[in-house]
Design a protein around this motif. Structure first.
Motif, short mmCIF file in Angstrom:
data_model
loop_
_atom_site.label_atom_id
_atom_site.label_comp_id
_atom_site.label_asym_id
_atom_site.label_seq_id
_atom_site.Cartn_x
_atom_site.Cartn_y
_atom_site.Cartn_z
N PRO A 73 27.27 32.62 40.74
CA PRO A 73 28.15 31.45 40.58
C PRO A 73 27.86 30.57 39.39
O PRO A 73 28.77 29.89 38.89
N SER A 74 26.62 30.56 38.91
CA SER A 74 26.27 29.66 37.81
C SER A 74 26.22 30.37 36.45
O SER A 74 25.82 29.76 35.46
N SER A 75 26.59 31.62 36.42
CA SER A 75 26.47 32.40 35.19
C SER A 75 27.67 32.20 34.26
O SER A 75 28.74 31.74 34.66
N GLN A 76 27.47 32.59 33.00
CA GLN A 76 28.57 32.57 32.04
C GLN A 76 29.66 33.56 32.46
O GLN A 76 30.85 33.30 32.27
N ALA A 77 29.23 34.67 33.06
CA ALA A 77 30.21 35.66 33.53
C ALA A 77 31.10 35.06 34.60
O ALA A 77 32.31 35.33 34.65
N ALA A 78 30.54 34.23 35.48
CA ALA A 78 31.34 33.59 36.52
C ALA A 78 32.34 32.62 35.93
O ALA A 78 33.48 32.53 36.40
N LEU A 79 31.93 31.90 34.90
CA LEU A 79 32.86 30.98 34.24
C LEU A 79 34.01 31.75 33.60
O LEU A 79 35.18 31.36 33.70
N THR A 80 33.68 32.86 32.96
CA THR A 80 34.72 33.71 32.39
C THR A 80 35.65 34.24 33.48
O THR A 80 36.87 34.31 33.32
N ALA A 81 35.07 34.62 34.62
CA ALA A 81 35.86 35.12 35.74
C ALA A 81 36.80 34.04 36.27
O ALA A 81 37.96 34.31 36.58
N ARG A 82 36.30 32.81 36.37
CA ARG A 82 37.15 31.71 36.84
C ARG A 82 38.35 31.52 35.91
O ARG A 82 39.49 31.35 36.37
N TYR A 83 38.08 31.54 34.61
CA TYR A 83 39.17 31.38 33.65
C TYR A 83 40.15 32.56 33.74
O TYR A 83 41.37 32.38 33.67
N SER A 84 39.62 33.74 33.89
CA SER A 84 40.47 34.94 33.98
C SER A 84 41.36 34.91 35.21
O SER A 84 42.51 35.35 35.17
N ILE A 85 40.83 34.40 36.32
CA ILE A 85 41.64 34.26 37.53
C ILE A 85 42.80 33.32 37.27
O ILE A 85 43.96 33.61 37.61
N ALA A 86 42.51 32.17 36.68
CA ALA A 86 43.56 31.19 36.40
C ALA A 86 44.62 31.78 35.48
O ALA A 86 45.84 31.64 35.72
N SER A 87 44.20 32.47 34.43
CA SER A 87 45.14 33.07 33.48
C SER A 87 45.97 34.16 34.14
O SER A 87 47.17 34.28 33.89
N SER A 88 45.33 34.96 34.99
CA SER A 88 46.05 36.04 35.69
C SER A 88 47.13 35.47 36.61
O SER A 88 48.24 35.99 36.69
N LEU A 89 46.78 34.40 37.31
CA LEU A 89 47.76 33.76 38.19
C LEU A 89 48.92 33.17 37.40
O LEU A 89 50.08 33.26 37.82
N LEU A 90 48.60 32.57 36.26
CA LEU A 90 49.66 32.01 35.42
C LEU A 90 50.59 33.11 34.92
O LEU A 90 51.82 32.98 34.97
N ASP A 91 50.02 34.21 34.46
CA ASP A 91 50.82 35.34 33.98
C ASP A 91 51.68 35.93 35.09
O ASP A 91 52.77 36.46 34.83
N ALA A 92 51.19 35.82 36.32
CA ALA A 92 51.93 36.38 37.46
C ALA A 92 53.00 35.42 37.99
O ALA A 92 53.68 35.74 38.96
N GLY A 93 53.13 34.27 37.36
CA GLY A 93 54.14 33.31 37.79
C GLY A 93 53.71 32.42 38.94
O GLY A 93 54.53 31.71 39.52
#
Length: 240
Positions: free
Chosen positions: A113-133
């Motif tokens: 949860p505290s890793s840079q990879a987790a931060l990237t994952a959080r951003y990727s989730i948000a972007s994926s949801l936005l792309d999905a409408g």
């Protein structure tokens, strides 16, 4: 040591124990150990902590890479032959792939949860949801990124994404205010022309023609080599 790194160490039992032993060695080395042994112990502890951090980073990066691979997997029609399985590495629909992608990103966050990879994952989730409408969900996830980003580049990136999510929900005034603020920030890593095109498009959709015209004009005047210049010139011509 950075605060984030201290937090990550506190999350790991080995690292916590190592720090306690290190403190004990420092306080008691004269009474219980020779100087050489004390130094050897400290070196071993530091090496152990460094090893753990490398392993955690490698494992988190591996999980993140697997999630990205799922997000980029091809869409293939479900097999019609009775008993046939879906081709490995493919998904029958966009929705199925999105579900698998989100689950994979969430696994990164849950494990590290505290890793840079987790931060990237959080951003990727948000972007994926936005792309999905799914703009409302995306807005919430961008807010999570903003809260966790600190001084990293994901902060301004998530704010830009949040503005897009607001615009997608027809909350134009909020989006315009956010894009305007971002476009005026000269210290941000975001490309200003990219922010301006979002501001211009959103202003135009909101019927705020003067603001749209001003944003398009800034692109033409301040960023003559931008990939958005053609669109800006076209819109300015249309607006008259």
């Amino acid at each position: 040591m950075k605060a984030k790194e201290r937090h990550e160490l506190k999350q790991n039992e080995f690292a916590t124990a190592a720090l306690r032993v290190s403190a004990w060695v420092t306080a008691n080395s004269q009474r219980a150990l020779t100087a050489a042994v004390a130094v050897a112990l400290v070196v071993a502890l530091v090496a152990g902590i460094a090893w753990w951090r490398r392993q955690a980073a490698n494992e988190a990066g591996g999980l993140l890479g697997a999630a990205v691979a799922i997000a980029q997997s091809p869409i293939a029609p479900a097999p019609t032959i009775p008993g046939a399985a879906q081709q490995a590495g493919t998904y029958p629909t966009e929705e199925a792939r999105l579900t698998a992608t989100l689950e994979a990103y969430e696994a990164v966050i849950a494990a590290y949860p505290s890793s840079q990879a987790a931060l990237t994952a959080r951003y990727s989730i948000a972007s994926s949801l936005l792309d999905a409408g799914r703009a409302a969900e995306a807005e919430q996830r961008f807010d999570e990124v903003i809260a966790a980003a600190g001084t990293s580049m994901y902060g301004p990136l998530a704010r830009l994404g949040r503005g897009q999510a607001l615009a997608a929900q027809d909350r134009h005034d909020e989006a315009i205010a956010l894009f305007t603020e971002l476009s005026a920030d000269r210290t941000s890593p975001l490309p200003v022309d990219g922010v301006l095109i979002q501001l211009a498009r959103t202003s135009a959709r909101a019927g705020r023609t003067d603001e749209a015209r001003a944003a398009f004009r800034r692109i033409v005047d301040e960023f003559p080599t931008s990939g958005y210049v053609a669109e800006a010139r076209r819109e300015l011509s249309r607006m008259g």
